[in-house]
Scaffold this active site. Structure first.
Site, mmCIF file in Angstrom:
data_model
loop_
_atom_site.group_PDB
_atom_site.id
_atom_site.type_symbol
_atom_site.label_atom_id
_atom_site.label_comp_id
_atom_site.label_asym_id
_atom_site.label_seq_id
_atom_site.Cartn_x
_atom_site.Cartn_y
_atom_site.Cartn_z
ATOM 1 C CB SER A 74 -0.892 0.056 1.241
ATOM 2 O OG SER A 74 -1.910 -0.909 1.167
ATOM 3 C CD GLU A 81 0.268 19.544 -8.667
ATOM 4 O OE1 GLU A 81 1.025 20.424 -9.099
ATOM 5 O OE2 GLU A 81 0.683 18.482 -8.167
ATOM 6 C CB SER A 82 -5.040 15.780 -4.999
ATOM 7 O OG SER A 82 -5.876 15.193 -4.014
ATOM 8 C CG HIS A 87 -4.715 -0.005 -1.069
ATOM 9 N ND1 HIS A 87 -4.117 0.173 0.157
ATOM 10 C CD2 HIS A 87 -5.489 1.088 -1.275
ATOM 11 C CE1 HIS A 87 -4.524 1.317 0.668
ATOM 12 N NE2 HIS A 87 -5.360 1.893 -0.186
ATOM 13 C CB CYS A 102 -7.043 20.002 -8.183
ATOM 14 S SG CYS A 102 -5.724 20.369 -7.024
#
Length: 134
Positions: A74, A81-82, A87, A102
């Protein structure tokens, strides 16, 4: 005393996207890879996601991977930008990725890089526009 004018939509630095007549926070791609290669290889995954981040025009801030015993990984790439998170279930031949970006990025540019690196038999892709304002 002068009163500052309210910021116009164009002056805002919140990285909201203006596309196809909509204003929204960003594009969230839900990507499921089935029967691919390298789902338990942290080096391959990190290198691939770094390439995908560059291709999408995003800015990497932090990368972390956690290995499970006996198999499975994971991780998250935190972006200005995020994020991209993943996983993997190598024993089932499955990897799930969330690509949320974004601003002036293009998360779709990550898809060919994922295909090339992991060679999935099947790639399922869903898009969600997050934070639709108008």
């Amino acid at each position: 005393m002068a009163i500052a004018a309210a910021a116009t939509e164009e002056d805002r630095l919140d990285y909201f996207v203006h596309k196809d007549g909509l204003t929204f926070a960003g594009t969230h791609l839900i990507v499921d890879l089935w029967k691919g290669e390298g789902f338990n290889d942290p080096v391959l995954i990190e290198e691939t996601l770094r390439r995908a981040i560059d291709a999408a025009g995003a800015t990497l801030l932090h990368f972390h991977i956690h290995a499970f015993e006996p198999d499975g990984l994971s991780g998250v790439a935190v972006l200005a930008e995020s994020h991209i998170s993943f996983h993997s279930w190598p024993e089932r031949g499955f990897m799930a990725l969330d690509i949320f970006m974004c601003g002036k990025t293009d998360p779709y540019k990550a898809i060919p890089i994922l295909r090339e690196a992991f060679k999935p038999e099947t790639l399922q892709l869903n898009e969600i526009k997050r934070g639709i304002v108008s």
